[in-house]
Design a protein around this motif. Structure first.
Motif, PDB file in Angstrom:
ATOM      1  N   ASP A 141       4.758   0.267  -9.609  1.00  0.00           N
ATOM      2  CA  ASP A 141       3.694  -0.163 -10.513  1.00  0.00           C
ATOM      3  C   ASP A 141       3.309  -1.622 -10.350  1.00  0.00           C
ATOM      4  O   ASP A 141       2.200  -2.008 -10.715  1.00  0.00           O
ATOM      5  N   ARG A 189      -2.541  -8.113  -4.449  1.00  0.00           N
ATOM      6  CA  ARG A 189      -3.241  -7.450  -5.552  1.00  0.00           C
ATOM      7  C   ARG A 189      -4.616  -6.959  -5.078  1.00  0.00           C
ATOM      8  O   ARG A 189      -5.027  -5.844  -5.361  1.00  0.00           O
ATOM      9  N   THR A 241       0.335  -7.190  -9.502  1.00  0.00           N
ATOM     10  CA  THR A 241       1.319  -8.098  -8.902  1.00  0.00           C
ATOM     11  C   THR A 241       1.846  -9.094  -9.932  1.00  0.00           C
ATOM     12  O   THR A 241       1.212  -9.363 -10.959  1.00  0.00           O
ATOM     13  N   GLN A 286       0.834  -1.211   0.000  1.00  0.00           N
ATOM     14  CA  GLN A 286       0.000   0.000   0.000  1.00  0.00           C
ATOM     15  C   GLN A 286       0.868   1.260   0.000  1.00  0.00           C
ATOM     16  O   GLN A 286       0.586   2.214  -0.710  1.00  0.00           O
ATOM     17  N   ILE A 295      -2.870  -3.091  -6.239  1.00  0.00           N
ATOM     18  CA  ILE A 295      -1.683  -2.841  -7.066  1.00  0.00           C
ATOM     19  C   ILE A 295      -1.458  -4.077  -7.943  1.00  0.00           C
ATOM     20  O   ILE A 295      -1.826  -5.193  -7.547  1.00  0.00           O
ATOM     21  N   LYS A 311       2.675   1.651  -3.431  1.00  0.00           N
ATOM     22  CA  LYS A 311       1.778   2.169  -4.469  1.00  0.00           C
ATOM     23  C   LYS A 311       1.747   3.697  -4.448  1.00  0.00           C
ATOM     24  O   LYS A 311       1.813   4.347  -5.497  1.00  0.00           O
ATOM     25  N   THR A 312       1.693   4.259  -3.267  1.00  0.00           N
ATOM     26  CA  THR A 312       1.637   5.735  -3.170  1.00  0.00           C
ATOM     27  C   THR A 312       2.959   6.368  -3.608  1.00  0.00           C
ATOM     28  O   THR A 312       3.013   7.547  -3.899  1.00  0.00           O
TER      29      THR A 312
END
Ligand code: FNR
Length: 358
Positions: A259, A289, A296, A251, A294, A254-255
């Motif tokens: 990718d 995922r 995977t 998490q 995100i 992702k921020t």
């Protein structure tokens, strides 16, 4: 009929022609970090074999970050032309060239597997390994040196320089190696990180080094270049890094502009009990995922076209990475397409060998 495994995957501005990636695999075939004809033939064969993405082996960002003296490296500008030759060939044959940037941490300075895989003493050309804390990987191994803050800054600078060289060499995808008990994983896991400063203790502190390197890598990459991180989604050991930690890390990643999370497991302690079997790590890719939203990658004993197709078609992962099956059969993607009924191009030189549809 659409075949999920042979549908394109777009990550940022880059589109892979299919969902099959060559998993990064050390070749232990370099001298002073340089690539050579072995790498060209090995990687070239897998490009000709139809993989959409090839992530080349753990490539050391510094000499002390090598697992073995025979590792591929990217700590010198002189490494770049050889790597350029590899990326040009892979790209010319339809495979996107990616590179795994790595630092071995406490697992550095070992001999290559076929030379025994044991610690190489300094008197034999080895070097002192560094790590978050002076905790050896195995009881029989020497304790690594604890990185001080200056050492951590050097690691970050080495990853920045390596990223710039990777771009110059023509790689379109960067993967940071944060799995298998190497340096970043050692910081993540409480089993190997006993620091009391800003890089140890809490979850936020243990992920700090990886997050800082992710941030600086993302800054250096053009906006349309994907950034991947390979993690060990669990240490498989009481008191170690867990799948919950991996979701929380994903998490955050992702921020920060990551990718895709490439989901492996294990490697940080010798005595872990791992239920190895077909597709055994896929549930981690699926959970990350779903819970971190995100993309995977799934890896680990994926050996059949049907399983690979199932993993992508059912949304367990966006990409499958194959290691040993692609060593056994560089043409696995061409064979899988045939088996699954997907239409793919064969290299012009090999078209006469392409099986005809009935
Ligand atoms: C590997 N593996 C590996 N992993 C990684 O992240 N970086 C690396 O450089 C290497 N090197 C390497 C060399 C060799 C010869 C093998 C067989 C494996 C692990 C590999 O990428 C993969 O995750 C595992 O092999 C599991 O996938 P398979 O082989 O079951 O498809």
């Amino acid at each position: 009929m659409t075949v999920a495994l042979f549908s394109p995957l777009t990550l940022r501005g880059l589109t892979l022609k299919n969902r099959i990636a060559v998993s990064p695999m050390c070749q232990y075939s370099s001298t002073n970090g340089f690539s050579n004809d072995w790498h060209l033939v090995h990687l070239g064969s897998r490009a000709v074999g139809g993989a959409g993405l090839i992530i080349i082996e753990a490539t050391a960002v510094s000499p002390e970050g090598r697992i073995t003296p025979d590792d591929l490296g990217i700590w010198h500008d002189e490494h770049v032309p050889g790597l350029q030759r590899l990326t040009a060939f892979m790209e010319a044959h339809g495979a996107v060239p990616g590179i795994q940037l790595a630092h071995a941490g406490r697992k550095a300075s070992h001999s290559s597997p076929w030379k025994g895989g044991t610690v190489v003493a300094e008197s034999q050309g080895g070097w002192p390994a560094v790590a978050p804390s002076p905790v050896p990987f195995g009881a029989e191994e020497p304790a690594p040196l604890e990185l001080d803050l200056g050492g951590i800054e050097k690691v970050k600078a080495d990853f920045r320089a390596a990223t710039l060289r990777a771009l110059e060499a023509g790689f379109r995808v960067i993967e940071l190696h944060a799995a298998h008990g190497y340096l970043f994983h050692e910081f993540l896991s409480p089993l190997s990180n006993q620091r009391t400063d800003a890089y140890g203790g809490s979850f936020e502190n243990r992920i700090r080094l990886l997050v800082e390197v992710v941030e600086s890598t993302r800054q250096l990459l053009p906006a349309d270049y994907p950034l991947l991180v390979r993690i060990s989604a669990t240490d498989w050991t009481e008191g170690g890094w867990t799948a919950d930690d991996s979701v929380a890390l994903a998490q955050v990643l992702k921020t920060k502009g990551v990718d895709l999370v490439d989901c492996s497991t294990g490697g940080n302690v010798p005595a872990a009990s791992i239920p190895v079997g077909p597709n055994y790590q896929v549930p981690f890719a699926e959970r990350i995922r779903r819970e971190a939203s995100i993309a995977t990658g799934a890896v680990g004993l994926i050996t059949s076209a049907a399983d690979a197709e199932q993993i992508v078609a059912t949304g367990q992962a966006d990409l499958v990475l194959l290691g040993r099956e692609l060593l056994r059969d560089p043409y696995f993607p061409l064979h899988a397409a045939e088996e699954l009924g997907a239409e793919v191009e064969w290299p012009n030189q090999y078209v006469r060998a392409k099986p005809r549809r009935r």
